[in-house]
Scaffold this motif. Sequence first.
Motif, PDB file in Angstrom:
ATOM      1  N   TYR A   7       0.850  -1.194   0.000  1.00  0.00           N
ATOM      2  CA  TYR A   7       0.000   0.000   0.000  1.00  0.00           C
ATOM      3  C   TYR A   7       0.885   1.244   0.000  1.00  0.00           C
ATOM      4  O   TYR A   7       1.755   1.398   0.870  1.00  0.00           O
ATOM      5  CB  TYR A   7      -0.922   0.000   1.218  1.00  0.00           C
ATOM      6  N   PRO A   8       0.686   2.171  -0.937  1.00  0.00           N
ATOM      7  CA  PRO A   8       1.541   3.361  -1.020  1.00  0.00           C
ATOM      8  C   PRO A   8       1.613   4.152   0.278  1.00  0.00           C
ATOM      9  O   PRO A   8       2.645   4.781   0.555  1.00  0.00           O
ATOM     10  CB  PRO A   8       0.881   4.179  -2.142  1.00  0.00           C
ATOM     11  N   ILE A   9       0.546   4.134   1.086  1.00  0.00           N
ATOM     12  CA  ILE A   9       0.565   4.935   2.315  1.00  0.00           C
ATOM     13  C   ILE A   9       1.675   4.489   3.254  1.00  0.00           C
ATOM     14  O   ILE A   9       2.216   5.299   4.016  1.00  0.00           O
ATOM     15  CB  ILE A   9      -0.821   4.872   3.024  1.00  0.00           C
ATOM     16  N   SER A  10       2.043   3.193   3.212  1.00  0.00           N
ATOM     17  CA  SER A  10       3.118   2.716   4.086  1.00  0.00           C
ATOM     18  C   SER A  10       4.441   3.361   3.709  1.00  0.00           C
ATOM     19  O   SER A  10       5.242   3.733   4.582  1.00  0.00           O
ATOM     20  CB  SER A  10       3.228   1.188   4.006  1.00  0.00           C
ATOM     21  N   ARG A  11       4.682   3.499   2.395  1.00  0.00           N
ATOM     22  CA  ARG A  11       5.917   4.155   1.951  1.00  0.00           C
ATOM     23  C   ARG A  11       5.873   5.651   2.233  1.00  0.00           C
ATOM     24  O   ARG A  11       6.879   6.256   2.595  1.00  0.00           O
ATOM     25  CB  ARG A  11       6.143   3.901   0.457  1.00  0.00           C
ATOM     26  N   MET A  12       4.694   6.252   2.071  1.00  0.00           N
ATOM     27  CA  MET A  12       4.574   7.669   2.370  1.00  0.00           C
ATOM     28  C   MET A  12       4.928   7.952   3.830  1.00  0.00           C
ATOM     29  O   MET A  12       5.537   8.974   4.155  1.00  0.00           O
ATOM     30  CB  MET A  12       3.150   8.150   2.078  1.00  0.00           C
ATOM     31  N   TYR A  13       4.545   7.023   4.698  1.00  0.00           N
ATOM     32  CA  TYR A  13       4.809   7.174   6.132  1.00  0.00           C
ATOM     33  C   TYR A  13       6.305   7.080   6.435  1.00  0.00           C
ATOM     34  O   TYR A  13       6.874   7.959   7.087  1.00  0.00           O
ATOM     35  CB  TYR A  13       4.043   6.103   6.901  1.00  0.00           C
ATOM     36  N   THR A  14       6.959   6.035   5.943  1.00  0.00           N
ATOM     37  CA  THR A  14       8.387   5.878   6.243  1.00  0.00           C
ATOM     38  C   THR A  14       9.239   6.890   5.484  1.00  0.00           C
ATOM     39  O   THR A  14      10.260   7.357   5.995  1.00  0.00           O
ATOM     40  CB  THR A  14       8.864   4.450   5.925  1.00  0.00           C
ATOM     41  N   ASP A  15       8.821   7.243   4.265  1.00  0.00           N
ATOM     42  CA  ASP A  15       9.590   8.211   3.476  1.00  0.00           C
ATOM     43  C   ASP A  15       9.597   9.595   4.116  1.00  0.00           C
ATOM     44  O   ASP A  15      10.542  10.366   3.937  1.00  0.00           O
ATOM     45  CB  ASP A  15       8.998   8.333   2.063  1.00  0.00           C
ATOM     46  N   ALA A  16       8.549   9.913   4.852  1.00  0.00           N
ATOM     47  CA  ALA A  16       8.393  11.269   5.386  1.00  0.00           C
ATOM     48  C   ALA A  16       9.399  11.606   6.473  1.00  0.00           C
ATOM     49  O   ALA A  16       9.785  12.766   6.628  1.00  0.00           O
ATOM     50  CB  ALA A  16       6.979  11.450   5.936  1.00  0.00           C
ATOM     51  N   ARG A  17       9.848  10.602   7.209  1.00  0.00           N
ATOM     52  CA  ARG A  17      10.590  10.900   8.445  1.00  0.00           C
ATOM     53  C   ARG A  17      11.874  11.687   8.218  1.00  0.00           C
ATOM     54  O   ARG A  17      12.222  12.580   8.990  1.00  0.00           O
ATOM     55  CB  ARG A  17      10.891   9.597   9.201  1.00  0.00           C
ATOM     56  N   VAL A  18      12.590  11.378   7.146  1.00  0.00           N
ATOM     57  CA  VAL A  18      13.881  12.027   6.921  1.00  0.00           C
ATOM     58  C   VAL A  18      13.731  13.483   6.501  1.00  0.00           C
ATOM     59  O   VAL A  18      14.680  14.271   6.603  1.00  0.00           O
ATOM     60  CB  VAL A  18      14.701  11.243   5.871  1.00  0.00           C
ATOM     61  N   GLN A  19      12.543  13.876   6.056  1.00  0.00           N
ATOM     62  CA  GLN A  19      12.345  15.256   5.618  1.00  0.00           C
ATOM     63  C   GLN A  19      12.626  16.258   6.742  1.00  0.00           C
ATOM     64  O   GLN A  19      12.979  17.405   6.479  1.00  0.00           O
ATOM     65  CB  GLN A  19      10.907  15.443   5.126  1.00  0.00           C
ATOM     66  N   ARG A  20      12.454  15.833   7.974  1.00  0.00           N
ATOM     67  CA  ARG A  20      12.707  16.723   9.110  1.00  0.00           C
ATOM     68  C   ARG A  20      14.172  16.741   9.511  1.00  0.00           C
ATOM     69  O   ARG A  20      14.572  17.455  10.429  1.00  0.00           O
ATOM     70  CB  ARG A  20      11.855  16.283  10.297  1.00  0.00           C
ATOM     71  N   ILE A  21      14.992  15.959   8.789  1.00  0.00           N
ATOM     72  CA  ILE A  21      16.415  15.843   9.130  1.00  0.00           C
ATOM     73  C   ILE A  21      17.309  16.448   8.057  1.00  0.00           C
ATOM     74  O   ILE A  21      18.149  17.302   8.344  1.00  0.00           O
ATOM     75  CB  ILE A  21      16.788  14.361   9.355  1.00  0.00           C
ATOM     76  N   TYR A  22      17.154  15.986   6.790  1.00  0.00           N
ATOM     77  CA  TYR A  22      18.116  16.457   5.794  1.00  0.00           C
ATOM     78  C   TYR A  22      17.772  17.859   5.310  1.00  0.00           C
ATOM     79  O   TYR A  22      16.705  18.396   5.585  1.00  0.00           O
ATOM     80  CB  TYR A  22      18.284  15.472   4.644  1.00  0.00           C
ATOM     81  N   GLY A  23      18.742  18.465   4.627  1.00  0.00           N
ATOM     82  CA  GLY A  23      18.584  19.860   4.215  1.00  0.00           C
ATOM     83  C   GLY A  23      18.699  20.819   5.391  1.00  0.00           C
ATOM     84  O   GLY A  23      18.331  21.987   5.296  1.00  0.00           O
ATOM     85  N   GLY A  24      19.231  20.321   6.509  1.00  0.00           N
ATOM     86  CA  GLY A  24      19.241  21.069   7.765  1.00  0.00           C
ATOM     87  C   GLY A  24      18.087  20.599   8.619  1.00  0.00           C
ATOM     88  O   GLY A  24      16.928  20.622   8.179  1.00  0.00           O
ATOM     89  N   THR A  25      18.375  20.136   9.831  1.00  0.00           N
ATOM     90  CA  THR A  25      17.306  19.630  10.697  1.00  0.00           C
ATOM     91  C   THR A  25      16.291  20.728  10.998  1.00  0.00           C
ATOM     92  O   THR A  25      16.595  21.922  10.901  1.00  0.00           O
ATOM     93  CB  THR A  25      17.868  19.110  12.022  1.00  0.00           C
ATOM     94  N   ASN A  26      15.095  20.329  11.368  1.00  0.00           N
ATOM     95  CA  ASN A  26      14.073  21.336  11.673  1.00  0.00           C
ATOM     96  C   ASN A  26      14.427  22.162  12.889  1.00  0.00           C
ATOM     97  O   ASN A  26      13.953  23.296  13.037  1.00  0.00           O
ATOM     98  CB  ASN A  26      12.712  20.660  11.833  1.00  0.00           C
ATOM     99  N   GLU A  27      15.271  21.621  13.765  1.00  0.00           N
ATOM    100  CA  GLU A  27      15.759  22.427  14.894  1.00  0.00           C
ATOM    101  C   GLU A  27      16.627  23.574  14.380  1.00  0.00           C
ATOM    102  O   GLU A  27      16.540  24.712  14.872  1.00  0.00           O
ATOM    103  CB  GLU A  27      16.541  21.540  15.865  1.00  0.00           C
ATOM    104  N   ILE A  28      17.467  23.282  13.375  1.00  0.00           N
ATOM    105  CA  ILE A  28      18.270  24.334  12.753  1.00  0.00           C
ATOM    106  C   ILE A  28      17.364  25.349  12.051  1.00  0.00           C
ATOM    107  O   ILE A  28      17.599  26.561  12.114  1.00  0.00           O
ATOM    108  CB  ILE A  28      19.270  23.734  11.751  1.00  0.00           C
TER     109      ILE A  28
END
Length: 387
Positions: A354-375
């Motif tokens: 089910y695509p939603i499973s990949r959407m869920y796991t794929d999302a997590r790194v978005q808050r890390i790369y390109g500079g963490t959201n804390e930065i």
Amino acid sequence: MILDNYRATWETEETDALRQHAREFIAREVTPNELKWEENHQVEREFWNKAGEAGLLCASIPEEYGGGGGTFAHEAVIQQELGLAGDSAWHNGVHSVIVAHYIYQLGTEEQRKRWLPGMASGELVGAIAMTEPGTGSDLQAIKTRAELDGDEWVINGSKTFITNGTHCDVVVIVARTNEQPGGKGLSLIVAETKDLEGFERGRVLDKIGQRGQDTRELFFTDMRVPADNLLGGVEGKGFIQLMQQLPQERLILAIAGASACEGAVRETIRYVNEREAFGRPLLGFQNTQFVLAECASETLAAKTLTDHCTGLHIEGKLTTAQASAAKYLASDLQSSVADRCLQLFGGYGFMREYPISRMYTDARVQRIYGGTNEIMKLLIAREFKLD
């Protein structure tokens, strides 16, 4: 639905046509291959050539260098269509929006003519090597060194989490070229990897998400590249150059996040209309309605913010804080929306088919790369200080 009939102020008939073209290409060449790419941890090398033939690479690079001759708006609609389709394997954003623009914005005329046409056709795949095993978001702590020896740079060091690491032909390397502390000693040097002695691709990294995207370690051992490969011919300005380009990188990540939110909402709406429980469609339950109402409303807010920032960027007015706000908010929402949508799928949401499973796991790194959201929050807060 509230996400329908939405149109950003910067969209034109030309971007409409590109959007439709990208949507058809993705439906034909990307979506059917997602599971295969996930198993292989990479797209096929030939896919880059197909994307180049379709005119979807380097859309915002001038035609004189082989690009599409468009603006950031053209890159934005391609990324939006990828997000709507739930793709995370083909990282065109790194290639077209980040690496190509380092070369175009910072390179010499000879460097532009040497590398950009191949990147636009798909003959060359681009990567940028910033992160090291011990640095993360702290770019000023980079240890990879480049020493000038005659008419060559001798590079030693290692990089990790490198997107397009398997297929990259052109790599922009952040290296320390002098003894000045912090960012003052950094420069950007381009390596052409074909038959390059001292260049080694390390292991394919086993990620919890974005498993179809090729991510590797890279190693440089007495690797020699021509002195002329110093990007822009300017030594010791690497940190400043990075800061100039990072807002565009963060904005394309924000666009990816907002469009992925929309993709998750639309996928879930389809499911809850078809799936029944206790004798009625899942959409008939008030909890389902409330969850989707929240997710759709938040997605509209994220789209509005990212489209506002896209308009500012096209006009050359986007600030670091605005790009950081878009990246932080859209990526936070991406994880939250995907999580709540997956819950409505029940046990099926935990199944990789089910695509939603990949959407869920794929999302997590978005808050890390390109500079963490804390930065990102620190960069936003810098503007709060009174003069």
